[in-house]
Scaffold this active site. Structure first.
Site, mmCIF file in Angstrom:
data_model
loop_
_atom_site.group_PDB
_atom_site.id
_atom_site.type_symbol
_atom_site.label_atom_id
_atom_site.label_comp_id
_atom_site.label_asym_id
_atom_site.label_seq_id
_atom_site.Cartn_x
_atom_site.Cartn_y
_atom_site.Cartn_z
ATOM 1 N N LYS A 94 3.767 -2.976 -15.865
ATOM 2 C CA LYS A 94 4.390 -1.720 -15.516
ATOM 3 C C LYS A 94 5.798 -1.553 -16.104
ATOM 4 O O LYS A 94 6.307 -0.709 -16.446
ATOM 5 C CB LYS A 94 4.741 -2.201 -13.867
ATOM 6 C CG LYS A 94 3.178 -1.965 -13.087
ATOM 7 C CD LYS A 94 3.291 -2.442 -11.730
ATOM 8 C CE LYS A 94 2.027 -2.223 -11.097
ATOM 9 N NZ LYS A 94 2.014 -2.670 -9.628
ATOM 10 N N GLN B 164 5.506 -6.322 -5.669
ATOM 11 C CA GLN B 164 4.148 -6.602 -5.947
ATOM 12 C C GLN B 164 3.389 -7.291 -5.038
ATOM 13 O O GLN B 164 3.866 -8.438 -4.506
ATOM 14 C CB GLN B 164 4.254 -7.150 -7.249
ATOM 15 C CG GLN B 164 2.815 -7.511 -8.102
ATOM 16 C CD GLN B 164 2.249 -6.257 -8.509
ATOM 17 O OE1 GLN B 164 2.650 -5.470 -8.892
ATOM 18 N NE2 GLN B 164 0.695 -6.492 -8.715
ATOM 19 N N ASP C 106 4.916 3.064 -4.452
ATOM 20 C CA ASP C 106 3.543 2.831 -4.214
ATOM 21 C C ASP C 106 2.782 3.647 -3.415
ATOM 22 O O ASP C 106 1.578 3.624 -3.084
ATOM 23 C CB ASP C 106 3.362 1.246 -3.734
ATOM 24 C CG ASP C 106 3.250 0.406 -4.885
ATOM 25 O OD1 ASP C 106 2.676 0.709 -5.741
ATOM 26 O OD2 ASP C 106 3.696 -0.674 -4.681
HETATM 27 N N1 GUN Z 1 -1.178 -5.489 -6.432
HETATM 28 C C1 GUN Z 1 -2.348 -5.013 -6.891
HETATM 29 N N2 GUN Z 1 -2.280 -3.810 -7.205
HETATM 30 C C2 GUN Z 1 -0.954 -3.217 -6.871
HETATM 31 C C3 GUN Z 1 -0.196 -2.061 -6.623
HETATM 32 O O1 GUN Z 1 -0.819 -1.183 -6.942
HETATM 33 N N3 GUN Z 1 0.938 -2.300 -6.202
HETATM 34 C C4 GUN Z 1 1.436 -3.306 -5.969
HETATM 35 N N4 GUN Z 1 2.610 -3.054 -5.182
HETATM 36 N N5 GUN Z 1 0.907 -4.453 -5.995
HETATM 37 C C5 GUN Z 1 -0.223 -4.573 -6.408
#
Ligand code: GUN
Length: 286
Positions: A54, A98, A121
């Protein structure tokens, strides 16, 4: 018949390019680049890799990112305090925590603390609710990414019989809401569903988000169906999807590979959401 293989990486790259160009254009109009704050708690190796991806995507397209690496034993109160300060900070447009979180931290409380206008998100109950009442604002990245993938492929969703397998809060459930919004008739399958095979066999569009390798058998797929595989599991040194790809590809009209299907769309949609968050709040004007 062999399916058209949907190239998620190529479609994601086009979306990233579009977002990058828009950021450059806004900068010419004296609007600062969007800024994403990422909170990573603990040392989960998979989470570290996702966060790295990311951050790299941010860098590639001109989004500023600030990562808060917190120790596994960080208390919930400290995490909440950090989110509250990021909520107040006018230089921050998006906040992402996350997951998964350490066991002593209540994820639903953490998500509810994020300002819904910075919730890139799309997990906050307000954002899920807005999607449910057909007025979406910030939308969960993976389901929204799937809609964009299908749209880029020229697939018309209205009227299709869709089957979603998996009903998690972050993926399966919002996927069902997205498909309803797009005009599909949706069957939502979960751990208590009886006879999944029969439901899959009736679907024009199958979307799986379970995380169990090859659990959806290729022979279950209706001929000419569209198959989107969100599941991704590491088996040895390979990444395997939920769908038995080598058989399904001879029945489906379209299918996503794993990896290189939905995964890149999640990151590209997160980038777009970060720009959307900045636009919605009108932050960033000098
Ligand atoms: N963990 C796995 N996929 C995601 C996601 O799309 N967002 C977040 N915040 N954590 C994750």
């Amino acid at each position: 018949m062999t399916a058209n293989i949907i190239n998620g990486k190529e479609i994601a790259n086009k979306l990233l390019e579009k977002t990058k160009e828009e950021i450059i254009k806004r900068q010419k109009g004296k609007i600062r680049p969007p800024c994403l704050a990422v909170i990573l708690i603990g040392n989960d190796p998979a989470s570290s890799i996702y966060v790295q991806k990311k951050k790299q995507a941010c860098k590639n397209i001109g989004i500023k990112s600030i990562t808060h690496n917190l120790k596994e034993e960080t208390s919930q109160e400290v995490v909440i305090e950090l989110i509250n300060s990021l909520n107040q900070d006018k230089e921050i447009d998006g906040i992402l925590v996350q997951s998964p979180l350490p066991k002593h931290i209540d994820e639903s409380i953490v998500i509810k603390t994020i300002n819904p206008n910075k919730d890139v998100d799309g997990f906050h109950p307000i954002n899920i609710g807005l999607l449910a009442i057909k007025t979406p604002k910030l939308r969960p990245c993976t389901p929204f990414g799937v809609i964009k993938l299908l749209d880029a492929q020229g697939i018309k969703l209205a009227g299709l019989d869709a089957v979603v397998i998996g009903a998690s809060s972050h993926v399966g459930r919002p996927m069902t809401l997205e498909l309803l919004l797009a005009g599909c008739t949706v069957t939502s399958c979960h751990s208590r569903t009886q006879n999944i095979e029969r439901k899959v066999a009736q679907g024009d569009l199958i979307i799986t988000a379970i995380g169990k390798p090859n659990i959806i058998k290729g022979t279950w797929i209706k001929k000419g169906a569209i198959v989107i595989d969100i599941g991704i599991t590491r088996v040895g040194n390979k990444l395997i999807g939920d769908v038995e790809y080598d058989i399904a590809k001879y029945r489906a009209a379209y299918i996503t590979p794993v990896p290189g299907g939905v995964g890149p769309m999640t990151v590209a949609t997160l980038m777009e959401n970060t720009l959307t968050a900045q636009k919605l709040s009108k932050r960033g004007f000098h």
